[in-house]
Scaffold this motif. Structure first.
Motif, PDB file in Angstrom:
ATOM      1  N   ALA A  75      -1.788  48.399  -4.985  1.00 12.42           N
ATOM      2  CA  ALA A  75      -1.799  48.735  -6.289  1.00 12.42           C
ATOM      3  C   ALA A  75      -0.537  47.886  -7.025  1.00 12.42           C
ATOM      4  CB  ALA A  75      -1.469  50.161  -6.587  1.00 12.42           C
ATOM      5  N   GLY A  76       0.326  47.373  -6.524  1.00 11.21           N
ATOM      6  CA  GLY A  76       1.619  46.431  -6.880  1.00 11.21           C
ATOM      7  C   GLY A  76       2.794  47.328  -7.463  1.00 11.21           C
ATOM      8  N   ILE A  77       3.040  48.661  -6.871  1.00  4.93           N
ATOM      9  CA  ILE A  77       4.040  49.505  -7.400  1.00  4.93           C
ATOM     10  C   ILE A  77       4.828  49.861  -6.035  1.00  4.93           C
ATOM     11  CG2 ILE A  77       2.593  50.399  -9.323  1.00  4.93           C
ATOM     12  CD1 ILE A  77       2.182  52.858  -7.607  1.00  4.93           C
ATOM     13  N   ASP A 167       2.559  39.668  -9.005  1.00  5.17           N
ATOM     14  CA  ASP A 167       3.607  39.714  -9.589  1.00  5.17           C
ATOM     15  C   ASP A 167       3.924  39.936 -11.080  1.00  5.17           C
ATOM     16  OD1 ASP A 167       4.541  40.067  -6.873  1.00  5.17           O
ATOM     17  OD2 ASP A 167       5.175  37.843  -6.844  1.00  5.17           O
ATOM     18  N   ALA A 168       2.736  39.248 -11.854  1.00  2.00           N
ATOM     19  CA  ALA A 168       2.754  39.051 -13.369  1.00  2.00           C
ATOM     20  C   ALA A 168       2.725  40.360 -13.859  1.00  2.00           C
ATOM     21  CB  ALA A 168       1.791  38.136 -13.628  1.00  2.00           C
ATOM     22  N   PHE A 169       2.274  41.387 -13.082  1.00  2.00           N
ATOM     23  CA  PHE A 169       1.856  42.678 -13.765  1.00  2.00           C
ATOM     24  C   PHE A 169       2.898  43.709 -13.221  1.00  2.00           C
ATOM     25  CE2 PHE A 169      -2.091  40.476 -14.180  1.00  2.00           C
ATOM     26  CZ  PHE A 169      -2.335  40.502 -15.496  1.00  2.00           C
ATOM     27  N   ALA A 170       3.935  43.189 -12.661  1.00  2.00           N
ATOM     28  CA  ALA A 170       4.895  44.024 -11.888  1.00  2.00           C
ATOM     29  C   ALA A 170       5.877  44.650 -13.106  1.00  2.00           C
ATOM     30  CB  ALA A 170       5.779  43.387 -10.997  1.00  2.00           C
ATOM     31  N   HIS A 171       6.579  45.783 -12.660  1.00  2.00           N
ATOM     32  CA  HIS A 171       7.573  46.242 -13.665  1.00  2.00           C
ATOM     33  C   HIS A 171       8.569  45.221 -14.214  1.00  2.00           C
ATOM     34  CE1 HIS A 171      10.009  49.269 -15.747  1.00  2.00           C
ATOM     35  NE2 HIS A 171      11.036  48.989 -14.931  1.00  2.00           N
ATOM     36  N   ARG A 254       0.018  28.732 -16.682  1.00  2.00           N
ATOM     37  CA  ARG A 254      -0.589  27.645 -15.732  1.00  2.00           C
ATOM     38  C   ARG A 254      -0.703  28.580 -14.266  1.00  2.00           C
ATOM     39  NH1 ARG A 254      -2.398  25.738 -19.194  1.00  2.00           N
ATOM     40  NH2 ARG A 254      -1.999  23.679 -20.127  1.00  2.00           N
ATOM     41  N   GLY A 255      -1.449  29.898 -14.379  1.00  2.00           N
ATOM     42  CA  GLY A 255      -1.523  30.691 -13.160  1.00  2.00           C
ATOM     43  C   GLY A 255      -0.862  32.013 -13.298  1.00  2.00           C
ATOM     44  N   TRP A 256      -1.010  32.830 -12.415  1.00  2.00           N
ATOM     45  CA  TRP A 256      -0.262  33.965 -12.683  1.00  2.00           C
ATOM     46  C   TRP A 256       1.274  33.952 -11.802  1.00  2.00           C
ATOM     47  CZ3 TRP A 256      -1.906  37.123 -15.955  1.00  2.00           C
ATOM     48  CH2 TRP A 256      -3.326  37.265 -16.223  1.00  2.00           C
ATOM     49  N   ASP A 257       1.209  33.056 -10.924  1.00  2.00           N
ATOM     50  CA  ASP A 257       2.765  32.727 -10.367  1.00  2.00           C
ATOM     51  C   ASP A 257       3.622  32.241 -11.425  1.00  2.00           C
ATOM     52  OD1 ASP A 257       1.657  33.599  -8.041  1.00  2.00           O
ATOM     53  OD2 ASP A 257       1.202  31.576  -7.124  1.00  2.00           O
ATOM     54  N   ALA A 258       2.970  31.312 -12.287  1.00  2.00           N
ATOM     55  CA  ALA A 258       3.857  30.813 -13.239  1.00  2.00           C
ATOM     56  C   ALA A 258       4.170  31.868 -14.571  1.00  2.00           C
ATOM     57  CB  ALA A 258       3.070  29.631 -14.078  1.00  2.00           C
ATOM     58  N   VAL A 259       3.284  32.694 -14.791  1.00  2.00           N
ATOM     59  CA  VAL A 259       3.714  34.007 -15.621  1.00  2.00           C
ATOM     60  C   VAL A 259       4.675  34.882 -15.117  1.00  2.00           C
ATOM     61  CG1 VAL A 259       2.511  36.080 -16.726  1.00  2.00           C
ATOM     62  CG2 VAL A 259       1.188  33.837 -16.646  1.00  2.00           C
ATOM     63  N   ALA A 260       4.593  35.081 -13.797  1.00  2.00           N
ATOM     64  CA  ALA A 260       5.661  35.972 -13.031  1.00  2.00           C
ATOM     65  C   ALA A 260       7.085  35.206 -12.849  1.00  2.00           C
ATOM     66  CB  ALA A 260       5.252  36.158 -11.563  1.00  2.00           C
ATOM     67  N   ALA A 261       6.826  33.720 -12.744  1.00  2.00           N
ATOM     68  CA  ALA A 261       8.125  33.158 -12.966  1.00  2.00           C
ATOM     69  C   ALA A 261       8.846  33.314 -14.260  1.00  2.00           C
ATOM     70  CB  ALA A 261       7.992  31.632 -12.476  1.00  2.00           C
ATOM     71  N   ARG A 262       8.016  33.088 -15.282  1.00  2.00           N
ATOM     72  CA  ARG A 262       8.558  33.150 -16.725  1.00  2.00           C
ATOM     73  C   ARG A 262       9.169  34.514 -17.042  1.00  2.00           C
ATOM     74  NH1 ARG A 262       4.209  30.465 -20.790  1.00  2.00           N
ATOM     75  NH2 ARG A 262       5.854  31.627 -22.328  1.00  2.00           N
ATOM     76  N   HIS A 263       8.663  35.600 -16.372  1.00  2.00           N
ATOM     77  CA  HIS A 263       9.119  36.970 -16.685  1.00  2.00           C
ATOM     78  C   HIS A 263      10.019  37.413 -15.692  1.00  2.00           C
ATOM     79  CE1 HIS A 263       6.377  38.387 -19.967  1.00  2.00           C
ATOM     80  NE2 HIS A 263       5.532  37.433 -19.530  1.00  2.00           N
TER      81      HIS A 263
END
Length: 377
Positions: A75-77, A167-171, A254-263
């Motif tokens: 679930a990513g939590i 990781d992009a949808f993590a807290h 540019r992918g979910w990993d890039a979104v997670a890195a920006r956040h």
């Protein structure tokens, strides 16, 4: 106990075949996708329930096995959040029943149900659970007495189950609100804000924040009053439409990993898995240390059969400690000890919640072992 057992049996579906099992799971998926999951805790419960549905689909029926760490990773939590959701949303509403607690390398046994009859009931009251979509029903303040969101959602839970582990949808990342908005837009493209409030069960203020986050990455676009997903949004790739202003999208994702890195949430899932792996290893080492203190069973072979030799048990019960009904008296207080019993051979037997056998079964097993050993001897 009889009433709760009858309710459990009546709410359990009898599966006649594998095809019937998949029909039941498909109906559960439809029920989950059309149930409003309001608030941050409701959206987290949706992720947990979708994780259990994934396990149930692999198992081929509502009865499945899953550990807390396994479910949290799916679930990513975190495990703490998972336990709160279990106790405040999913168990009280009847979506999940834990039939047996896991032990060792075995996960807990779960049964996935259809939820309570009152599907819109409010979960157990907790601080900070109610949001702006649940204003107090005070007409003097000129506030509406009903929830802002609709009573029926429309989500694609398969998409949510596929994306929720990123990781992009993590807290502190995109969060659960953006996740359900993507699921709602994938189920029914080109929705207005008013339509998304009902289909995603997200309040208007939260919805605007989620759309803004997704639009910053080029994952959603709006034309007039309608919002749609970018062509490759499910893979985490955003784009800049021709009619978009230069300041609307700073840099397409540019992918979910890039979104997670920006956040700043990149690596959350891998760190969680590393912690869980360390906890599992420590737990296994503890079990191994306990097993080292246990004496190995001694067997003899007679007529091709292995007969267990009963180990000597220094737990003879003195006559002064005997009490009626097989109970044991505490020599200090003189009262019966509730957890101890006297077996038929005059020895102590401790009944614990971890032992699945009753006292009679334990006593019978020991008596049978002594009988076989004495006859063999």
């Amino acid at each position: 106990m009889w009433a709760s057992a009858s309710a459990a049996v009546s709410s359990t579906t009898v599966l006649e075949s594998r095809h019937h099992a998949y029909e039941v799971l498909a109906a559960l998926r439809d029920r989950i996708e059309t149930t409003p999951w309001r608030g941050e805790r409701g959206r987290t419960a949706l992720r947990v329930l979708r994780a259990h549905l994934n396990f149930a689909e692999i198992a081929g029926g509502p009865l499945h096995h899953a550990s807390e760490r396994q479910t949290a990773e799916e679930a990513g939590i975190s495990r703490t959040t998972l336990r709160v959701v279990y106790e405040t949303v999913l168990k009280p509403r009847g979506w999940l029943r834990r039939l047996r607690v896991g032990h060792g390398r075995e996960g807990s046994t779960w049964y996935l149900a259809e939820g309570s009859a009152d599907r819109h009931s409010t979960p157990v009251a907790q601080s900070r659970f109610r949001t702006t979509q649940y204003p107090p029903p005070d007409l003097a303040l000129e506030e509406w007495p009903t929830s802002e969101t609709g009573t029926t959602a429309d989500l694609d839970s398969t998409v949510i189950g596929r994306l929720m582990g990123h990781d992009a949808f993590a807290h502190r990342g995109l969060g659960g609100a953006a996740l359900v908005v993507i699921g709602a837009l994938h189920a029914r493209p080109a929705q207005t804000v008013a339509e998304l409030v009902g289909s995603s069960s997200v309040s208007r203020a939260t919805l605007y924040r989620a759309l803004r986050r997704l639009a910053d990455h080029g994952l959603v676009h709006h034309s007039g009053e309608t919002w749609t997903l970018a062509p490759h949004a499910l893979e985490g790739f955003g784009d800049r439409p021709l009619e978009a202003a230069a300041e609307e999208i700073s840099e397409p994702a540019r992918g979910w990993d890039a979104v997670a890195a920006r956040h700043g949430t990149a690596g959350v899932a891998s760190r969680r898995k590393a912690v869980h792996a360390a906890e599992r290893a420590a737990y296994q080492r503890a079990l191994e240390r306990l097993s080292e203190h246990r004496s190995k069973a001694v067997v003899i072979v007679r007529d091709g059969r292995q007969i267990v030799v009963p180990a000597p048990r220094p737990d003879e019960v003195p006559t002064a400690w005997h009490a009626p009904d097989g109970c044991v008296l505490d020599p200090v207080t003189g009262r019966a000890v509730p957890d101890w019993r006297i077996a038929t051979d005059g020895r102590l037997i401790l009944i614990t919640p971890a032992d699945q056998r009753s006292y009679d079964e334990l006593a019978a097993a020991h008596a049978e072992a002594r009988s076989e050993w004495e006859s063999a001897a």
